[in-house]
Design an enzyme around this catalytic site. Structure first.
Site, PDB file in Angstrom:
ATOM      1  N   GLU A   1       4.499  -5.109   7.178  1.00 62.19           N
ATOM      2  CA  GLU A   1       3.836  -3.956   7.801  1.00 62.19           C
ATOM      3  C   GLU A   1       4.327  -3.672   9.210  1.00 62.19           C
ATOM      4  O   GLU A   1       4.420  -2.515   9.632  1.00 62.19           O
ATOM      5  CB  GLU A   1       2.315  -4.176   7.835  1.00 62.19           C
ATOM      6  CG  GLU A   1       1.627  -4.089   6.481  1.00 62.19           C
ATOM      7  CD  GLU A   1       1.549  -5.407   5.738  1.00 62.19           C
ATOM      8  OE1 GLU A   1       2.271  -6.366   6.102  1.00 62.19           O
ATOM      9  OE2 GLU A   1       0.774  -5.479   4.765  1.00 62.19           O
TER      10      GLU A   1
ATOM     11  N   GLY B   1       0.527  -4.926   0.903  1.00 60.71           N
ATOM     12  CA  GLY B   1      -0.639  -4.938   0.020  1.00 60.71           C
ATOM     13  C   GLY B   1      -0.385  -5.654  -1.301  1.00 60.71           C
ATOM     14  O   GLY B   1      -1.319  -6.186  -1.913  1.00 60.71           O
TER      15      GLY B   1
ATOM     16  N   GLU C   1      -0.929  -9.183  -0.548  1.00 64.17           N
ATOM     17  CA  GLU C   1      -2.372  -9.348  -0.326  1.00 64.17           C
ATOM     18  C   GLU C   1      -3.132  -9.323  -1.649  1.00 64.17           C
ATOM     19  O   GLU C   1      -4.091 -10.075  -1.843  1.00 64.17           O
ATOM     20  CB  GLU C   1      -2.865  -8.256   0.620  1.00 64.17           C
ATOM     21  CG  GLU C   1      -2.293  -8.448   2.023  1.00 64.17           C
ATOM     22  CD  GLU C   1      -2.528  -7.251   2.933  1.00 64.17           C
ATOM     23  OE1 GLU C   1      -2.139  -6.125   2.547  1.00 64.17           O
ATOM     24  OE2 GLU C   1      -3.106  -7.435   4.015  1.00 64.17           O
TER      25      GLU C   1
ATOM     26  N   ALA D   1       0.862  -1.176   0.000  1.00 62.75           N
ATOM     27  CA  ALA D   1       0.000   0.000   0.000  1.00 62.75           C
ATOM     28  C   ALA D   1       0.903   1.231   0.000  1.00 62.75           C
ATOM     29  O   ALA D   1       2.081   1.148   0.354  1.00 62.75           O
ATOM     30  CB  ALA D   1      -0.899  -0.021   1.222  1.00 62.75           C
TER      31      ALA D   1
HETATM   32  C1  HXC Z   1       4.991   4.288  -1.270  1.00 64.68           C
HETATM   33  C2  HXC Z   1       6.891   3.306  -2.097  1.00 64.68           C
HETATM   34  C3  HXC Z   1       6.518   2.058  -1.520  1.00 64.68           C
HETATM   35  C4  HXC Z   1       5.295   1.998  -0.791  1.00 64.68           C
HETATM   36  C5  HXC Z   1       8.389   1.800  -2.539  1.00 64.68           C
HETATM   37  N1  HXC Z   1       8.052   3.088  -2.714  1.00 64.68           N
HETATM   38  N2  HXC Z   1       7.482   1.161  -1.808  1.00 64.68           N
HETATM   39  N3  HXC Z   1       6.115   4.392  -1.973  1.00 64.68           N
HETATM   40  N4  HXC Z   1       4.577   3.137  -0.702  1.00 64.68           N
HETATM   41  N5  HXC Z   1       4.855   0.856  -0.245  1.00 64.68           N
HETATM   42  C6  HXC Z   1       8.790   4.116  -3.448  1.00 64.68           C
HETATM   43  C7  HXC Z   1      10.011   4.581  -2.682  1.00 64.68           C
HETATM   44  O1  HXC Z   1       9.653   5.548  -1.725  1.00 64.68           O
HETATM   45  C8  HXC Z   1      10.847   5.149  -3.794  1.00 64.68           C
HETATM   46  O2  HXC Z   1      10.343   6.432  -4.131  1.00 64.68           O
HETATM   47  C9  HXC Z   1      10.535   4.240  -4.970  1.00 64.68           C
HETATM   48  O3  HXC Z   1       9.295   3.602  -4.650  1.00 64.68           O
HETATM   49  C10 HXC Z   1      11.581   3.150  -5.138  1.00 64.68           C
HETATM   50  O4  HXC Z   1      11.731   2.441  -3.916  1.00 64.68           O
HETATM   51  P1  HXC Z   1      13.156   2.267  -3.193  1.00 64.68           P
HETATM   52  O5  HXC Z   1      12.900   2.027  -1.770  1.00 64.68           O
HETATM   53  O6  HXC Z   1      14.091   3.360  -3.564  1.00 64.68           O
HETATM   54  O7  HXC Z   1      13.659   0.927  -3.904  1.00 64.68           O
HETATM   55  P2  HXC Z   1      14.667  -0.165  -3.289  1.00 64.68           P
HETATM   56  O8  HXC Z   1      15.789   0.510  -2.560  1.00 64.68           O
HETATM   57  O9  HXC Z   1      14.967  -1.078  -4.412  1.00 64.68           O
HETATM   58  O10 HXC Z   1      13.814  -0.962  -2.202  1.00 64.68           O
HETATM   59  C11 HXC Z   1      12.677  -1.723  -2.586  1.00 64.68           C
HETATM   60  C12 HXC Z   1      11.847  -2.112  -1.325  1.00 64.68           C
HETATM   61  C13 HXC Z   1      11.492  -0.831  -0.545  1.00 64.68           C
HETATM   62  C14 HXC Z   1      12.644  -3.074  -0.461  1.00 64.68           C
HETATM   63  C15 HXC Z   1      10.586  -2.833  -1.831  1.00 64.68           C
HETATM   64  O11 HXC Z   1      10.934   0.116  -1.454  1.00 64.68           O
HETATM   65  C16 HXC Z   1      10.515  -1.060   0.550  1.00 64.68           C
HETATM   66  O12 HXC Z   1      10.834  -1.582   1.618  1.00 64.68           O
HETATM   67  N6  HXC Z   1       9.263  -0.630   0.352  1.00 64.68           N
HETATM   68  C17 HXC Z   1       8.227  -0.732   1.355  1.00 64.68           C
HETATM   69  C18 HXC Z   1       7.759  -2.166   1.487  1.00 64.68           C
HETATM   70  C19 HXC Z   1       6.677  -2.265   2.534  1.00 64.68           C
HETATM   71  O13 HXC Z   1       6.905  -2.029   3.723  1.00 64.68           O
HETATM   72  N7  HXC Z   1       5.473  -2.598   2.111  1.00 64.68           N
HETATM   73  C20 HXC Z   1       4.346  -2.702   2.985  1.00 64.68           C
HETATM   74  C21 HXC Z   1       3.637  -1.413   2.936  1.00 64.68           C
HETATM   75  S1  HXC Z   1       2.332  -1.329   4.073  1.00 64.68           S
HETATM   76  P3  HXC Z   1      11.337   7.706  -4.310  1.00 64.68           P
HETATM   77  O14 HXC Z   1      10.382   8.831  -4.503  1.00 64.68           O
HETATM   78  O15 HXC Z   1      12.147   7.773  -3.063  1.00 64.68           O
HETATM   79  O16 HXC Z   1      12.126   7.347  -5.527  1.00 64.68           O
HETATM   80  C22 HXC Z   1       1.079  -2.197   3.367  1.00 64.68           C
HETATM   81  C23 HXC Z   1      -0.185  -2.417   4.103  1.00 64.68           C
HETATM   82  C24 HXC Z   1      -0.350  -1.477   5.198  1.00 64.68           C
HETATM   83  O17 HXC Z   1       1.154  -2.648   2.297  1.00 64.68           O
HETATM   84  C25 HXC Z   1      -1.586  -1.760   5.933  1.00 64.68           C
HETATM   85  C26 HXC Z   1      -1.763  -0.759   7.008  1.00 64.68           C
HETATM   86  C27 HXC Z   1      -3.171  -0.326   7.215  1.00 64.68           C
END
Ligand code: HXC
Length: 258
Positions: A132, A109, A112, A66
């Site tokens: 998360e 997400g 999911e 997400a």
């Molecule tokens: C918003 C995101 C994002 C996300 C990546 N990006 N994941 N933006 N939401 N979930 C964006 C980054 O900010 C970055 O933007 C660009 O995408 C590239 O990502 P990087 O991190 O630079 O890439 P990398 O170093 O290769 O790392 C990849 C990654 C990392 C390991 C997947 O992006 C990461 O950990 N993402 C989050 C994963 C996560 O925690 N997902 C769960 C989300 S919560 P910029 O602008 O900096 O270039 C969820 C449910 C929540 O899904 C429910 C709660 C109610």
């Protein structure tokens, strides 16, 4: 097309829906949710669509979760009153079979969303997880429930509590993934599986999907009864007559989706 964050293409009876925010690793914003659900429901209503493939653009991610930046400032009332993520449930209620084609990250997400699909075709390089908890939250699109049903308590607890990821092999062994293929072949394999499904009788495929999904909602005795009633019902289709006649005549069946 009419959408800003997704692409929708028709390839015969198969439809391809591509999450298209590669610069954000296809993070699932509210707009992505609205567009994906709306497009998927429109495809579901179209009798000429027999299967929907969902994939992510860019090759690096199916979806990295997400949209964290969009959620960061929200408070409880924002989340509750908007019923944040509720629309994703509608994807799980499609009658048309769906195939997730997963390359790269399927996190939070994204994992999911893959689990909301009926088949998961994964690249050997795919990465699955519910990280998360590392952000101070928990899964919100069914992850704690669908992951547990897919892989059991041991793996689900491990992923949801530590936030660690699974590679494609572990995910396949655990039952989350239908097939693993080389990264370059994922879309081809997913589209081929979708074409196979779309070539089956559409109403019978819907009933098969309904029957399998019932296993997650009911007791064994009720599920077996539900299946048997649907099994009886398929004898009301022209496609059952055609399928069995084609077998007897040693030729491929030509289903009319009736
Ligand atoms: C918003 C995101 C994002 C996300 C990546 N990006 N994941 N933006 N939401 N979930 C964006 C980054 O900010 C970055 O933007 C660009 O995408 C590239 O990502 P990087 O991190 O630079 O890439 P990398 O170093 O290769 O790392 C990849 C990654 C990392 C390991 C997947 O992006 C990461 O950990 N993402 C989050 C994963 C996560 O925690 N997902 C769960 C989300 S919560 P910029 O602008 O900096 O270039 C969820 C449910 C929540 O899904 C429910 C709660 C109610």
């Amino acid at each position: 097309g009419p959408y800003r964050t997704i692409l929708v293409e028709r390839r015969g009876r198969t439809a391809l829906l591509t999450l298209n925010r590669p610069e954000a690793l296809n993070a699932l914003s509210l707009e992505v949710m609205r567009e994906t659900v709306e497009a998927a429901e429109a495809l579901d209503r179209d009798p000429d669509v027999g299967c929907v493939v969902i994939t992510g653009s860019g090759g690096k991610a199916f979806a990295a979760g997400a949209d964290i930046k969009e959620m960061q400032p929200r408070d409880y009332m924002d989340m509750y009153l908007s019923d944040w993520f509720a629309a994703w449930d509608r994807l799980g209620r499609l009658r048309t079979p769906t195939v997730a084609a997963v390359r790269g990250y399927a996190l939070g997400g994204g994992c999911e969303l893959a689990m909301l699909c009926d088949l998961v075709v994964a690249a050997d390089t795919a990465v699955f997880g519910q990280p998360e908890i590392r952000l101070g939250v928990i899964p919100g699109i069914g992850g704690s429930q669908r992951l547990t049903r897919a892989v059991g308590k041991a793996k689900a607890m491990d992923l949801c509590l530590t936030g660690r990821t699974m590679d494609a092999r572990e995910a396949e062994r655990a039952g989350l993934v239908s097939r693993i293929v080389p990264d370059a072949d994922v879309l081809t394999e997913a589209l081929a599986a979708a074409d196979t499904i779309a070539g089956m009788s559409a109403p019978v495929a819907m009933m098969a999907k309904e029957a399998v999904n019932r296993a997650f909602e009911t007791t064994l005795a009720e599920g077996v009864l539900f299946e048997r009633r649907l099994f009886h019902a398929v004898f009301a289709t022209a496609d059952q007559k055609e399928g069995m006649r084609a077998f007897a005549e040693k030729r491929p069946a030509e289903f009319r989706h009736r």
